[in-house]
Design a protein around this motif. Structure first.
Motif, PDB file in Angstrom:
ATOM      1  N   PRO A   4       0.833  -1.196   0.000  1.00 13.79           N
ATOM      2  CA  PRO A   4       0.000   0.000   0.000  1.00 13.79           C
ATOM      3  C   PRO A   4       0.874   1.255   0.000  1.00 13.79           C
ATOM      4  O   PRO A   4       1.515   1.574   1.000  1.00 13.79           O
ATOM      5  CB  PRO A   4      -0.809  -0.132   1.289  1.00 13.79           C
ATOM      6  CG  PRO A   4      -0.105  -1.133   2.121  1.00 13.79           C
ATOM      7  CD  PRO A   4       0.835  -1.912   1.272  1.00 13.79           C
ATOM      8  N   ASN A  36       0.677   3.931   2.789  1.00 13.20           N
ATOM      9  CA  ASN A  36       1.425   3.839   4.042  1.00 13.20           C
ATOM     10  C   ASN A  36       2.809   4.469   3.920  1.00 13.20           C
ATOM     11  O   ASN A  36       3.336   5.032   4.874  1.00 13.20           O
ATOM     12  CB  ASN A  36       1.580   2.374   4.458  1.00 13.20           C
ATOM     13  CG  ASN A  36       0.265   1.747   4.823  1.00 13.20           C
ATOM     14  OD1 ASN A  36      -0.785   2.395   4.712  1.00 13.20           O
ATOM     15  ND2 ASN A  36       0.289   0.497   5.239  1.00 13.20           N
ATOM     16  N   TRP A  37       3.364   4.331   2.733  1.00  8.32           N
ATOM     17  CA  TRP A  37       4.696   4.909   2.515  1.00  8.32           C
ATOM     18  C   TRP A  37       4.626   6.433   2.512  1.00  8.32           C
ATOM     19  O   TRP A  37       5.477   7.127   3.042  1.00  8.32           O
ATOM     20  CB  TRP A  37       5.250   4.392   1.177  1.00  8.32           C
ATOM     21  CG  TRP A  37       6.482   5.099   0.697  1.00  8.32           C
ATOM     22  CD1 TRP A  37       7.737   4.990   1.216  1.00  8.32           C
ATOM     23  CD2 TRP A  37       6.572   6.029  -0.374  1.00  8.32           C
ATOM     24  NE1 TRP A  37       8.604   5.784   0.517  1.00  8.32           N
ATOM     25  CE2 TRP A  37       7.910   6.424  -0.461  1.00  8.32           C
ATOM     26  CE3 TRP A  37       5.640   6.555  -1.284  1.00  8.32           C
ATOM     27  CZ2 TRP A  37       8.357   7.347  -1.420  1.00  8.32           C
ATOM     28  CZ3 TRP A  37       6.087   7.453  -2.233  1.00  8.32           C
ATOM     29  CH2 TRP A  37       7.430   7.846  -2.295  1.00  8.32           C
ATOM     30  N   LEU A  38       3.539   6.929   1.903  1.00  3.09           N
ATOM     31  CA  LEU A  38       3.376   8.376   1.789  1.00  3.09           C
ATOM     32  C   LEU A  38       3.181   9.010   3.162  1.00  3.09           C
ATOM     33  O   LEU A  38       3.513  10.177   3.373  1.00  3.09           O
ATOM     34  CB  LEU A  38       2.166   8.673   0.890  1.00  3.09           C
ATOM     35  CG  LEU A  38       2.168   9.984   0.132  1.00  3.09           C
ATOM     36  CD1 LEU A  38       3.417  10.113  -0.700  1.00  3.09           C
ATOM     37  CD2 LEU A  38       0.934  10.054  -0.752  1.00  3.09           C
TER      38      LEU A  38
END
Lengths: 182, 697, 107
Positions: free
Chosen positions: B612, B615-617
């Motif tokens: 996803p 989530n990294w962003l």
């Protein structure tokens, strides 16, 4: 011979030595909440309104993201977050001050968020007081000095320290990212 | 030595010499400027290094002496004087001449070097005045170093009785052919009528033009036995290295050779411009003589052109900064065009749309053109490696031949520049660990000589570079054992051989035993992998025990513009390099299958781990119910990137994030969209690492 | 002189004089070659020189060949050289006559 000497000295000191002769330096002052801070006008490239900022993941919280400055990608620093004064909310007065700093002998363009721009002030070198060791709202390592002239009181920022790699990466996220979908 | 390598050195040296001269001249007015001294030192150092690498040993030796003296200036031991600058400028001239003669020291250059170095040695008191000076290898250059081809014209008119001495001119011609390239023209006009001919007499004579690296004496030697009764005339043509465009005209050649008199020539020239024809028509000179003169003319001409090609390569030098700027401007153009196109679409204006489409064609051509300028054949890099292989293999007592294919394959200059180090590392690995010693190879039924094959080719918008050796291959058992020792593995279950080999790229794998003075330096294959990935490339290793190892690098053609898939994640637009995209799947969040490692998506019959991107962003970006999953292929593994929406496919102009934030994980750069906003370009291998869902092999 | 016979042989085949040169044809064979060439020219038929099995030559042979070719031209006789072995071709090239020998304009 003297010509050679001048060439050997790096750029900032040249500026300083020139200014020493004149003894007068111009500062651009701006507001961070109720604090008034200033940076050397010479390092300011321009002041622009706030435009859409693209988030830059895995950078410190105070890095609000990057903007497009006529084709160049420029990071935007929320100075209030950096100084622990809380996030900068955007108002009609909000602006981005574009400054040029030397990082590792390379000229870098950085944007600094400000609540509003105040003034351009000329100062005699001798009218700059040293930074208070403690009690100031801003960490003293980021301060060159204070100016207290009549009603104009402001803090002069040390952009070389403030915009150094170490400070700009301080507190960056380095953990892994969760793969869970919630 | 390959001509390529020579050409590269000449071009580099020419550039450095310009810099050197400029620096010396500036130093004259600012003798205390250490920056200039450092610049001079650097230039000399580079000439020395490249010179020794590109077989300019004499030049290298000379610059070494110079460097030593300037090192003392740099360290502040001695001061710059007028004389030192004078010596510097003389050296500059000398180096230029040495480059022109391709390191061949002729007597005048020898004198010059002695002169300069004796003056220079006053500034290196350590070595003292009794220092003989140049340690230039002056004894051997004629045989070993000299690469100057000289042309000689030999006129050979045998005595008619020559056959009686059992001398056959053909034998002489054969020996001549061994010394160089020979063009021979026989004069047959004097052969008499068949009914009158004396079969034991020689009626023919010859005119031979030979291009050789051997000396005139060597040529004359061949005619030693016949000298007394025959007319032998050996003459050098094109004695000076003058680069005049006009070589002596045909008439002059014939004149010089005495085939025509001056009066005859000037008479002929008044008639018509085509000298060859006139002279032939006039019948003053037999046809063969003209042929031979024409031959001579052609030889000298082709030689000159070749020389010129080495020096100029028919190109102009443009600073890469200007090229970068050109690229930036084209990038801006592409972005502006995208805005215009957006506007046309928004307004539904057909005319405007037509204009924007026309413009798009133009911009695409300009872009391709500019990209083309940045493209260079990889051959230059290859030839450096050939040298490396030759030197290192003999050091190690191995017999290795390097074979290269596809040297003409073009790649972006930036890619080539950054490719050199990883390639050196890979080739050294093959050399050091791959190819066995001759005895070992023979014992295993292989040829004593090992081969390293370097191939470059285009494949589907990428460039593939293959480094292949026929050495001993990599033993998966050993790799597996080492990986376990270094706790790089997940559990004790032994994966497939192919998977085990990938551990070589794991950080910290490089083992002490594996490091020699050649491959060593503590740089592991993980670094190689990372540098290839930073070029948005990938690396694949295959090895068959006993048969050899093949490493394939897949690289993008250019670093400046890519095809990208624009997607929306949270409120941001992100770019996924299209080259890695397999397909897009529209699905719902609730339809994902859960597992220990996170969510999985079932595509046809396989389960693919989902990443996803929200989530990294960060910022607790919400993942909506309706999602798109972009299936991407990274290192032969498939992953599904969860995004909110797919915006579309687009040409992406890559911009740097600047030196502060260019190293943040997961982002390889940024681009500017049609509306002026910035979109980040994902670095997928890094993204995968961040999520740590990598199926631990 | 069997060796000599072997080296140069002239036969008539359907109205074409075929001169076959084999092995070494050098100064020792020069007289024989000259005689055969004269014989061929006098016969008045088209001449073909077969050098497919010729291994080594010297200048005497080349001179005779040119002489014969010129003579044939004055008699308006066809004079062809084929087939020709690789070695011979190379030797003719080395001697600087290959072009001359096979360029019909030079006759």
């Amino acid at each position: 011979m003297s010509e050679t000497n001048v060439e050997l000295i790096d750029k900032t000191s040249v500026e300083e030595s020139e200014e020493l002769e004149e003894s007068i330096v111009q500062y651009l002052t701006f507001c961070l909440q109720m604090h008034v801070v200033g940076v050397r006008l010479k390092s300011v490239k321009e002041v622009m309104g706030v435009k859409s900022i693209t988030t830059l993941p895995r950078t410190p919280k105070f890095v609000r993201g990057v903007i497009n400055l006529r084709g160049q990608i420029v990071p935007v620093i929320d100075l209030k977050l950096k100084f622990g004064m809380g996030i900068t909310d955007f108002t009609v007065d909000s602006c981005i001050i574009i400054v040029e700093v030397q990082i590792n002998d390379e000229a870098m363009i950085i944007g600094a968020l400000a609540d509003s721009v105040k003034d351009v002030i000329e100062l005699q070198e001798e009218n700059i007081d040293p930074a208070p060791k403690m009690g100031a709202a801003i960490d003293s390592k980021f301060i060159v000095g204070m100016s207290m002239q009549e009603n104009d009181f402001f803090t002069i920022l040390n952009t070389q320290v403030l915009f150094s790699i170490d400070e700009l990466m301080e507190g960056a996220d380095s953990g892994t990212v969760s793969a869970s979908v919630t | 030595m390959s001509l390529d390598l020579q050409a590269i050195f000449i071009e580099e040296a020419t550039y450095l010499l310009e810099d050197l001269e400029e620096a010396f001249l500036e130093l004259e007015s600012a003798p205390d400027d250490m920056e200039l001294v450092a610049r001079i030192f650097r230039a000399m150092h580079t000439i020395k290094g490249s010179g020794s690498m590109c077989s300019f040993p004499n030049l290298s030796a000379f610059t070494h002496e110079f460097e030593t003296a300037f090192d003392r200036v740099r360290n502040g031991d001695i001061k710059i004087t007028k004389e030192l600058i004078e010596i510097g400028l003389d050296s500059h001239g000398f180096i230029g001449r040495m480059v022109k003669t391709l390191d061949h020291v002729n007597p005048s250059l020898r004198e010059e070097s002695k002169n300069i170095l004796s003056r220079l040695h006053k500034y290196s008191p350590k070595e003292g005045a009794d220092n003989p000076g140049i340690e230039l290898d002056l004894s051997a250059p004629d045989e070993v170093v000299s690469l100057d081809w000289a042309h000689y014209r030999i006129r050979f008119t045998p005595n008619p009785g020559i056959f009686k001495y059992a001398i056959d001119p053909i034998t002489i011609f054969k020996s001549l052919a061994e010394l160089g390239e020979v063009c021979n023209v026989a004069y047959i006009k004097d052969i008499p009528d068949l009914f009158e001919i004396n079969e034991f007499a020689c009626y023919m004579s010859w005119e031979i033009i030979i291009s050789t690296q051997d000396s005139r004496d060597k040529l004359v030697e061949l005619f030693e036995f016949v000298e007394d009764d025959c007319e032998v005339n050996v003459e050098m043509i094109n004695q000076e290295n003058d680069f005049d465009d006009d070589y002596k005209r045909l008439g002059d050649i014939l004149l010089e050779r005495g085939d025509l008199t001056k009066e005859q020539v000037s008479q002929l020239f008044e008639k018509k411009p085509l000298v060859g024809e006139i002279i032939e028509e006039s019948g003053l000179v037999p046809k063969e003589k003209i042929d031979s003169a024409l031959l001579e003319q052609e030889l000298v001409r082709s030689d000159r052109e070749q020389k010129k090609q080495i020096v100029t390569n028919d190109s102009i030098r443009v600073s890469s900064a200007r090229l970068e700027m050109q690229m930036d401007l084209v990038g801006e153009l592409v972005i502006s065009l995208a805005s215009l196109h957006q506007l046309a679409v928004d307004r539904g204006d057909v005319k405007l749309n037509a204009i924007s489409e026309d413009l798009e064609h133009l911009v695409t051509s300009i872009r391709d053109n500019v990209l083309g300028i940045r493209m260079l054949p990889i051959g230059g890099t290859f030839s450096k490696f050939r040298r490396l292989v030759r030197d290192l293999s003999s050091e190690q007592g191995k017999q290795i031949e390097m074979v290269t294919y596809g040297a003409e394959t073009e790649l972006d200059k930036t890619v080539i520049d950054q490719l050199s180090d990883p390639l050196v590392h890979l080739i050294r690995n093959s050399l050091d660990h791959g190819i066995e010693l001759p005895e070992e190879r023979a014992a295993n039924g292989k040829t004593e000589k090992g081969f390293i094959t370097l191939t470059a080719k285009h494949s589907q918008g990428h460039v593939l570079i293959e480094i292949k050796d026929d050495g001993k291959g990599i033993d998966p058992d050993i790799i597996w054992k080492k990986s376990q020792e270094k706790s790089l593995t997940n559990g004790d279950e032994r994966p497939s051989d192919k998977e085990i080999l990938q551990y070589i790229f794991a950080p910290g794998f490089s083992t002490a035993e594996a490091i020699t003075n050649i491959s060593g330096r503590g740089v592991g294959m993980d670094v190689v992998k990372r540098s290839i990935e930073s070029l948005r490339g990938s690396i694949i290793l295959e090895s068959v025990l006993g048969e050899g190892t093949t490493i394939t690098l897949q690289l993008p053609l250019t670093l400046a513009i890519i095809e990208g898939l624009l997607v929306e994640v949270g409120n941001e637009s992100l770019v996924i390099p299209l080259a890695m995209v397999v397909e897009c799947v529209e699905t719902k969040k609730s339809q994902l299958e859960s597992s220990r490692k996170g969510q999985l998506i079932r595509v046809r019959n396989s389960l693919i781990p989902c990443l996803p991107l929200q989530n990294w962003l960060g910022n607790q970006t919400h993942i909506p119910e309706n999602i798109q999953i972009i299936i991407v292929n990274i290192d032969d593994e498939q992953y599904g990137l969860i995004v909110n929406d797919v915006i579309g496919q687009q040409q992406i102009v890559i911009k740097s994030l600047g030196s502060i934030y260019q190293s943040i994980e997961g982002v390889s750069g940024a681009t500017i969209l049609g509306d002026g906003a910035v979109a980040l370009i994902l670095d997928l291998p890094q993204i995968v690492k961040l999520f740590q869902v990598t199926e631990q092999v | 002189m069997s060796q000599l016979d072997n080296a140069c042989k002239l036969v008539d085949s359907n109205g074409v004089s075929i001169l076959t040169l084999k092995g070494k044809v050098k100064i020792t064979e020069a007289t024989c070659l000259k005689e055969l060439l004269i014989e061929a020219v006098n016969e008045g038929n088209p001449i073909r020189v077969d050098m497919s099995e010729l291994e080594d030559i010297d200048i005497t042979m080349i001179q005779l060949l040119f002489s014969a070719r010129n003579k044939a031209a004055t008699f308006d006789l066809e004079f062809n050289i084929f087939p020709i072995s690789v070695q011979t071709k190379e030797l003719l090239r080395t001697s600087g006559v290959l072009y001359e020998l096979f360029n019909p304009n030079n006759v």
